[in-house]
Design a protein around this motif. Sequence first.
Motif, PDB file in Angstrom:
ATOM      1  N   PRO A   1       2.281  -1.218  -7.295  1.00  0.00           N
ATOM      2  CA  PRO A   1       1.964  -0.934  -5.889  1.00  0.00           C
ATOM      3  C   PRO A   1       0.513  -0.490  -5.773  1.00  0.00           C
ATOM      4  O   PRO A   1      -0.070   0.074  -6.716  1.00  0.00           O
ATOM      5  CB  PRO A   1       2.927   0.208  -5.544  1.00  0.00           C
ATOM      6  CG  PRO A   1       3.268   0.839  -6.853  1.00  0.00           C
ATOM      7  CD  PRO A   1       3.243  -0.267  -7.857  1.00  0.00           C
ATOM      8  N   ASN A   2      -0.088  -0.763  -4.642  1.00  0.00           N
ATOM      9  CA  ASN A   2      -1.476  -0.384  -4.382  1.00  0.00           C
ATOM     10  C   ASN A   2      -1.499   1.081  -3.964  1.00  0.00           C
ATOM     11  O   ASN A   2      -1.327   1.412  -2.796  1.00  0.00           O
ATOM     12  CB  ASN A   2      -2.055  -1.283  -3.287  1.00  0.00           C
ATOM     13  CG  ASN A   2      -3.485  -0.914  -2.940  1.00  0.00           C
ATOM     14  OD1 ASN A   2      -4.159  -0.209  -3.693  1.00  0.00           O
ATOM     15  ND2 ASN A   2      -3.936  -1.372  -1.786  1.00  0.00           N
ATOM     16  N   VAL A   3      -1.663   1.980  -4.943  1.00  0.00           N
ATOM     17  CA  VAL A   3      -1.617   3.412  -4.674  1.00  0.00           C
ATOM     18  C   VAL A   3      -2.915   3.853  -4.013  1.00  0.00           C
ATOM     19  O   VAL A   3      -4.000   3.704  -4.585  1.00  0.00           O
ATOM     20  CB  VAL A   3      -1.382   4.224  -5.963  1.00  0.00           C
ATOM     21  CG1 VAL A   3      -1.357   5.714  -5.657  1.00  0.00           C
ATOM     22  CG2 VAL A   3      -0.083   3.794  -6.631  1.00  0.00           C
TER      23      VAL A   3
ATOM     24  N   ARG B   1       0.850  -1.192   0.000  1.00  0.00           N
ATOM     25  CA  ARG B   1       0.000   0.000   0.000  1.00  0.00           C
ATOM     26  C   ARG B   1       0.883   1.238   0.000  1.00  0.00           C
ATOM     27  O   ARG B   1       1.657   1.461   0.932  1.00  0.00           O
ATOM     28  CB  ARG B   1      -0.917   0.007   1.229  1.00  0.00           C
ATOM     29  CG  ARG B   1      -1.795   1.257   1.300  1.00  0.00           C
ATOM     30  CD  ARG B   1      -2.722   1.237   2.483  1.00  0.00           C
ATOM     31  NE  ARG B   1      -3.764   0.239   2.322  1.00  0.00           N
ATOM     32  CZ  ARG B   1      -4.731   0.031   3.220  1.00  0.00           C
ATOM     33  NH1 ARG B   1      -4.759   0.738   4.326  1.00  0.00           N
ATOM     34  NH2 ARG B   1      -5.648  -0.884   3.011  1.00  0.00           N
ATOM     35  N   LEU B   2       0.779   2.024  -1.067  1.00  0.00           N
ATOM     36  CA  LEU B   2       1.565   3.244  -1.215  1.00  0.00           C
ATOM     37  C   LEU B   2       0.659   4.438  -0.908  1.00  0.00           C
ATOM     38  O   LEU B   2      -0.254   4.750  -1.663  1.00  0.00           O
ATOM     39  CB  LEU B   2       2.126   3.343  -2.637  1.00  0.00           C
ATOM     40  CG  LEU B   2       2.935   4.588  -2.983  1.00  0.00           C
ATOM     41  CD1 LEU B   2       4.127   4.750  -2.053  1.00  0.00           C
ATOM     42  CD2 LEU B   2       3.399   4.521  -4.432  1.00  0.00           C
TER      43      LEU B   2
ATOM     44  N   VAL C   1       3.396   2.555   3.101  1.00  0.00           N
ATOM     45  CA  VAL C   1       4.632   3.311   2.920  1.00  0.00           C
ATOM     46  C   VAL C   1       4.293   4.572   2.135  1.00  0.00           C
ATOM     47  O   VAL C   1       3.229   4.679   1.533  1.00  0.00           O
ATOM     48  CB  VAL C   1       5.709   2.486   2.171  1.00  0.00           C
ATOM     49  CG1 VAL C   1       6.047   1.219   2.946  1.00  0.00           C
ATOM     50  CG2 VAL C   1       5.247   2.154   0.747  1.00  0.00           C
ATOM     51  N   THR C   2       5.202   5.540   2.129  1.00  0.00           N
ATOM     52  CA  THR C   2       4.998   6.749   1.346  1.00  0.00           C
ATOM     53  C   THR C   2       6.321   7.182   0.729  1.00  0.00           C
ATOM     54  O   THR C   2       7.369   6.594   1.024  1.00  0.00           O
ATOM     55  CB  THR C   2       4.383   7.885   2.196  1.00  0.00           C
ATOM     56  OG1 THR C   2       3.921   8.930   1.328  1.00  0.00           O
ATOM     57  CG2 THR C   2       5.394   8.463   3.186  1.00  0.00           C
ATOM     58  N   LEU C   3       6.280   8.213  -0.103  1.00  0.00           N
ATOM     59  CA  LEU C   3       7.453   8.653  -0.855  1.00  0.00           C
ATOM     60  C   LEU C   3       7.796  10.100  -0.546  1.00  0.00           C
ATOM     61  O   LEU C   3       6.943  10.894  -0.162  1.00  0.00           O
ATOM     62  CB  LEU C   3       7.197   8.537  -2.363  1.00  0.00           C
ATOM     63  CG  LEU C   3       6.765   7.179  -2.904  1.00  0.00           C
ATOM     64  CD1 LEU C   3       6.457   7.304  -4.389  1.00  0.00           C
ATOM     65  CD2 LEU C   3       7.830   6.135  -2.663  1.00  0.00           C
ATOM     66  N   ALA C   4       9.069  10.442  -0.745  1.00  0.00           N
ATOM     67  CA  ALA C   4       9.520  11.834  -0.654  1.00  0.00           C
ATOM     68  C   ALA C   4      10.809  11.955  -1.450  1.00  0.00           C
ATOM     69  O   ALA C   4      11.453  10.950  -1.777  1.00  0.00           O
ATOM     70  CB  ALA C   4       9.744  12.252   0.793  1.00  0.00           C
ATOM     71  N   GLY C   5      11.186  13.192  -1.755  1.00  0.00           N
ATOM     72  CA  GLY C   5      12.450  13.426  -2.422  1.00  0.00           C
ATOM     73  C   GLY C   5      13.612  13.294  -1.456  1.00  0.00           C
ATOM     74  O   GLY C   5      13.456  13.364  -0.234  1.00  0.00           O
ATOM     75  N   GLU C   6      14.812  13.135  -2.012  1.00  0.00           N
ATOM     76  CA  GLU C   6      16.000  12.947  -1.180  1.00  0.00           C
ATOM     77  C   GLU C   6      16.253  14.137  -0.260  1.00  0.00           C
ATOM     78  O   GLU C   6      16.685  13.970   0.880  1.00  0.00           O
ATOM     79  CB  GLU C   6      17.226  12.708  -2.068  1.00  0.00           C
ATOM     80  CG  GLU C   6      18.511  12.461  -1.276  1.00  0.00           C
ATOM     81  CD  GLU C   6      19.676  12.049  -2.156  1.00  0.00           C
ATOM     82  OE1 GLU C   6      20.735  11.714  -1.616  1.00  0.00           O
ATOM     83  OE2 GLU C   6      19.525  12.080  -3.398  1.00  0.00           O
TER      84      GLU C   6
END
Length: 311
Positions: free
Chosen positions: A222-224, A195-196, A244-249
């Motif tokens: 991924p399960n967005v 799960r994203l 989980v989630t995303l971000a820039g460096e």
Amino acid sequence: MSHDAYGNALRLLTYVFAAMEHGSLRQAARELSVRESSVSRNVVKLEQLLEMQLFERDVRGVRLTEAGRAWTDVVRTHYDGLQEAFRDTRNNRDAKTLRIGLCAVAGGEFLKRLIDRFRKSCPDVSLAIEDITREQCLTAVRRRRFDIVFAPGIGTVTSCRAEMLWQERVFVLMPADHPLTEKRAVTWADLADMRLLVPVGSSGPLLDSHMLEGIFAQGCRPNVKACEAGQATVIFNVQLGQGVTLAGESFAQTVAIDATAWKPLGGHNSLCSIKALWLETNPKRAVLRLIGLARKMANRVPSAEHSQRVH
């Protein structure tokens, strides 16, 4: 058309462009702080004035007709120019202030070096740097609330100038006890069926359509889950083990979060492009100076460094 009719048409255009940008009379009303009925009434007034149907309307919202799109494309540049011309004292007052908006961008080495060089080059210009949400980016630039905005994952833009200046590695935030934390870097294949969590209520998703298409083309799905919440709420859900989630460096390298771990993405579609958005009609020399410095830096940085290495 009389002089009064021209003046009234200019006012009515505000409602038309708001409806066009949001694809919804309700969202346009929220943006303009008026009632939905007021937006609808004024859009109809302009259509009657022009004797032309600008929008098709249905339960999902509004969209430009073919004739409406052709007409607004012609009018857009003139409208923006007139809006700027009537901002009497504001331009004089803010001439020595450069307003910068950051959308899901947390500085990073490129941006920090850019700001440092700009300050040395233009010591008499003060900087006002603020966060901005994704859905406000284009409107804020066009209405000159910000002189320039830096944002990731922005697709095709027609209402202002957009230019990719640098890229950042995408990082994944996951619970500290997740099995993938043992890996040096993760791939989209590792995230398949996970799960994203993607915030859409504030900073908006880091993923753009091009990146998603590339991910799905590789067979990784991924399960967005789009979350009508801000980044803080999404991060809390990650801490609870909900995904989980995303971000820039630039964000991942500077923000440590309890009970979680950051892991860099590797392989294809692991970089996010950061674009600058600005109006070419903006009269401030400082805007062009900042863009010029950014272009020189972007051309000077080798691609590996420009993409920011995974440590």
